[in-house]
Scaffold this motif. Structure first.
Motif, mmCIF file in Angstrom:
data_model
loop_
_atom_site.group_PDB
_atom_site.id
_atom_site.type_symbol
_atom_site.label_atom_id
_atom_site.label_comp_id
_atom_site.label_asym_id
_atom_site.label_seq_id
_atom_site.Cartn_x
_atom_site.Cartn_y
_atom_site.Cartn_z
ATOM 1 N N GLN A 204 0.816 -1.202 0.000
ATOM 2 C CA GLN A 204 0.000 0.000 0.000
ATOM 3 C C GLN A 204 0.856 1.262 0.000
ATOM 4 O O GLN A 204 0.522 2.234 -0.638
ATOM 5 C CB GLN A 204 -0.955 0.009 1.206
ATOM 6 C CG GLN A 204 -2.061 -1.021 1.097
ATOM 7 C CD GLN A 204 -2.937 -0.811 -0.125
ATOM 8 O OE1 GLN A 204 -3.282 0.302 -0.482
ATOM 9 N NE2 GLN A 204 -3.286 -1.891 -0.791
ATOM 10 N N LEU B 192 1.892 1.983 -3.415
ATOM 11 C CA LEU B 192 0.800 2.188 -4.355
ATOM 12 C C LEU B 192 0.768 3.634 -4.828
ATOM 13 O O LEU B 192 0.747 4.560 -4.036
ATOM 14 C CB LEU B 192 -0.535 1.832 -3.686
ATOM 15 C CG LEU B 192 -1.757 1.813 -4.567
ATOM 16 C CD1 LEU B 192 -1.647 0.706 -5.610
ATOM 17 C CD2 LEU B 192 -2.998 1.586 -3.731
ATOM 18 N N ASN C 137 -3.918 -3.050 -10.734
ATOM 19 C CA ASN C 137 -4.829 -2.861 -9.607
ATOM 20 C C ASN C 137 -6.203 -2.479 -10.122
ATOM 21 O O ASN C 137 -6.400 -2.293 -11.332
ATOM 22 C CB ASN C 137 -4.284 -1.774 -8.665
ATOM 23 C CG ASN C 137 -3.106 -2.275 -7.863
ATOM 24 O OD1 ASN C 137 -3.132 -3.362 -7.303
ATOM 25 N ND2 ASN C 137 -2.052 -1.474 -7.826
#
Length: 92
Positions: free
Chosen positions: A9, A12, A46
């Motif tokens: 994360q 990301l 994603n």
């Protein structure tokens, strides 16, 4: 050992939308075609979800082995949105 999900994360970054999964809101019966749940695949593999933010309602109901970071939200999409997208979701 570092938490693998947290590491992913942090790395990301916002990616480009490359395609919609499923059919457009208009084909799912939206009268204005603009404000319905939607699922998009991003260039980095994603997925981005447009849904109703229900974090305040569901956060306390998460199972003991589930949690969300401060920057994560719980969103709801209609069953129809996911069912219509099913054929476009890659197996791997």
């Amino acid at each position: 050992m570092a938490d693998a999900c947290a590491l992913r994360q942090r790395k990301l970054t916002v990616s480009q939308i490359i395609r919609r999964l499923g059919v457009s809101p208009r084909l799912r019966g939206s009268t204005n075609g603009a404000t319905c749940p939607d699922i998009f695949e991003l260039a980095d593999g994603n997925f981005a979800i447009i849904g109703t933010d229900v974090t305040d309602s569901l956060d306390s109901q998460l199972p003991a082995d589930a949690a969300r970071a401060d920057y994560e939200r719980i969103v709801v999409i209609t069953r129809e949105t996911l069912v219509k997208a099913k054929a476009d979701i890659p197996d791997a």
